[in-house]
Motif scaffolding. Structure first.
Motif, PDB file in Angstrom:
ATOM      1  N   VAL A 234      -2.859  -4.627  36.555  1.00  0.00           N
ATOM      2  CA  VAL A 234      -3.259  -4.605  35.146  1.00  0.00           C
ATOM      3  C   VAL A 234      -4.451  -3.670  34.977  1.00  0.00           C
ATOM      4  O   VAL A 234      -5.475  -3.829  35.654  1.00  0.00           O
ATOM      5  CB  VAL A 234      -3.606  -6.029  34.648  1.00  0.00           C
ATOM      6  N   LYS A 235      -4.306  -2.692  34.092  1.00  0.00           N
ATOM      7  CA  LYS A 235      -5.375  -1.718  33.842  1.00  0.00           C
ATOM      8  C   LYS A 235      -6.650  -2.450  33.426  1.00  0.00           C
ATOM      9  O   LYS A 235      -6.630  -3.305  32.552  1.00  0.00           O
ATOM     10  CB  LYS A 235      -4.948  -0.744  32.748  1.00  0.00           C
ATOM     11  N   GLY A 236      -7.746  -2.090  34.078  1.00  0.00           N
ATOM     12  CA  GLY A 236      -9.034  -2.686  33.762  1.00  0.00           C
ATOM     13  C   GLY A 236      -9.411  -3.860  34.643  1.00  0.00           C
ATOM     14  O   GLY A 236     -10.514  -4.399  34.531  1.00  0.00           O
ATOM     15  N   ILE A 237      -8.509  -4.244  35.527  1.00  0.00           N
ATOM     16  CA  ILE A 237      -8.777  -5.382  36.417  1.00  0.00           C
ATOM     17  C   ILE A 237      -9.111  -4.869  37.807  1.00  0.00           C
ATOM     18  O   ILE A 237      -8.453  -3.969  38.336  1.00  0.00           O
ATOM     19  CB  ILE A 237      -7.566  -6.340  36.473  1.00  0.00           C
ATOM     20  N   ARG A 238     -10.131  -5.468  38.390  1.00  0.00           N
ATOM     21  CA  ARG A 238     -10.489  -5.247  39.785  1.00  0.00           C
ATOM     22  C   ARG A 238     -10.546  -6.626  40.428  1.00  0.00           C
ATOM     23  O   ARG A 238     -11.559  -7.337  40.330  1.00  0.00           O
ATOM     24  CB  ARG A 238     -11.832  -4.510  39.892  1.00  0.00           C
TER      25      ARG A 238
ATOM     26  N   LYS B 102     -15.793   3.652  39.149  1.00  0.00           N
ATOM     27  CA  LYS B 102     -15.175   4.521  38.133  1.00  0.00           C
ATOM     28  C   LYS B 102     -13.942   5.214  38.719  1.00  0.00           C
ATOM     29  O   LYS B 102     -12.910   5.328  38.055  1.00  0.00           O
ATOM     30  CB  LYS B 102     -16.179   5.535  37.617  1.00  0.00           C
ATOM     31  N   MET B 103     -14.033   5.671  39.968  1.00  0.00           N
ATOM     32  CA  MET B 103     -12.881   6.305  40.625  1.00  0.00           C
ATOM     33  C   MET B 103     -11.703   5.328  40.722  1.00  0.00           C
ATOM     34  O   MET B 103     -10.552   5.713  40.489  1.00  0.00           O
ATOM     35  CB  MET B 103     -13.257   6.786  42.009  1.00  0.00           C
ATOM     36  N   ILE B 104     -12.013   4.092  41.081  1.00  0.00           N
ATOM     37  CA  ILE B 104     -10.955   3.065  41.159  1.00  0.00           C
ATOM     38  C   ILE B 104     -10.287   2.906  39.807  1.00  0.00           C
ATOM     39  O   ILE B 104      -9.062   2.894  39.695  1.00  0.00           O
ATOM     40  CB  ILE B 104     -11.534   1.717  41.673  1.00  0.00           C
ATOM     41  N   ASP B 105     -11.108   2.770  38.767  1.00  0.00           N
ATOM     42  CA  ASP B 105     -10.565   2.579  37.415  1.00  0.00           C
ATOM     43  C   ASP B 105      -9.728   3.766  36.973  1.00  0.00           C
ATOM     44  O   ASP B 105      -8.735   3.608  36.244  1.00  0.00           O
ATOM     45  CB  ASP B 105     -11.688   2.315  36.422  1.00  0.00           C
ATOM     46  N   GLU B 106     -10.106   4.963  37.392  1.00  0.00           N
ATOM     47  CA  GLU B 106      -9.354   6.163  36.990  1.00  0.00           C
ATOM     48  C   GLU B 106      -8.005   6.284  37.688  1.00  0.00           C
ATOM     49  O   GLU B 106      -7.129   6.975  37.211  1.00  0.00           O
ATOM     50  CB  GLU B 106     -10.210   7.410  37.234  1.00  0.00           C
ATOM     51  N   ILE B 107      -7.823   5.599  38.809  1.00  0.00           N
ATOM     52  CA  ILE B 107      -6.527   5.609  39.499  1.00  0.00           C
ATOM     53  C   ILE B 107      -5.445   5.041  38.594  1.00  0.00           C
ATOM     54  O   ILE B 107      -4.324   5.486  38.585  1.00  0.00           O
ATOM     55  CB  ILE B 107      -6.600   4.827  40.833  1.00  0.00           C
ATOM     56  N   GLN B 108      -5.820   4.061  37.818  1.00  0.00           N
ATOM     57  CA  GLN B 108      -4.847   3.424  36.925  1.00  0.00           C
ATOM     58  C   GLN B 108      -4.454   4.389  35.842  1.00  0.00           C
ATOM     59  O   GLN B 108      -3.585   4.304  35.119  1.00  0.00           O
ATOM     60  CB  GLN B 108      -5.437   2.148  36.328  1.00  0.00           C
TER      61      GLN B 108
END
Length: 144
Positions: free
Chosen positions: A78-82, A138-144
């Protein structure tokens, strides 16, 4: 804090006990299911929790399934979830401090309640440390 919780049947008992302890401490807890030990599909619980977390602005989400593996994998779609599968207090603390995880996950069949409770406490006491970690998140979030 405002916390949203969810589990499948394999994590139901652990979720219920953690939910009770959180409420006993005065936290606002929203339970997205499951609500009994009947078999349910963990991907749907994970998605429901993530949607609520993102839409309603809870402080974090807590997911449980038999091992914590499947439900954390589903949540991370789910986009936005870590989501971080936690197995010890150090990883629970680092999930917040270094990765700014907004969901933590546990295995109802792999960790005992006292150990899980200690991990919840470690996560809740931690704060995101920004600095060198912020660009990585931020890099993790941009993968989505």
């Amino acid at each position: 804090m405002r916390i949203v919780v969810g589990s499948d049947h394999g994590g139901f008992e652990l979720k219920e006990e953690l939910k009770k302890r959180l409420m006993d401490q005065g936290h606002e807890v929203l339970d997205v299911g499951c609500h009994d030990k009947n078999m349910v599909d963990y991907p749907m619980i994970a998605v429901d929790l993530c949607k609520v977390l993102l839409a309603q602005g809870q402080d974090f989400g807590l997911l449980c399934c038999g091992t914590g593996i499947g439900i954390s994998i589903a949540a991370n779609k789910v986009k936005g979830i870590r989501a971080a599968l936690c197995t010890d207090c150090y990883s629970a603390r680092m999930a917040k401090e270094h990765n700014n995880a907004n969901v933590i996950a546990f295995g109802g069949r792999t960790v005992g309640i006292e150990h899980a409770w200690a991990m919840v406490q470690a996560y809740m006491a931690a704060e995101f440390q920004h600095g060198i970690h912020e660009p990585r998140v931020k890099m993790i979030d941009e993968i989505q």
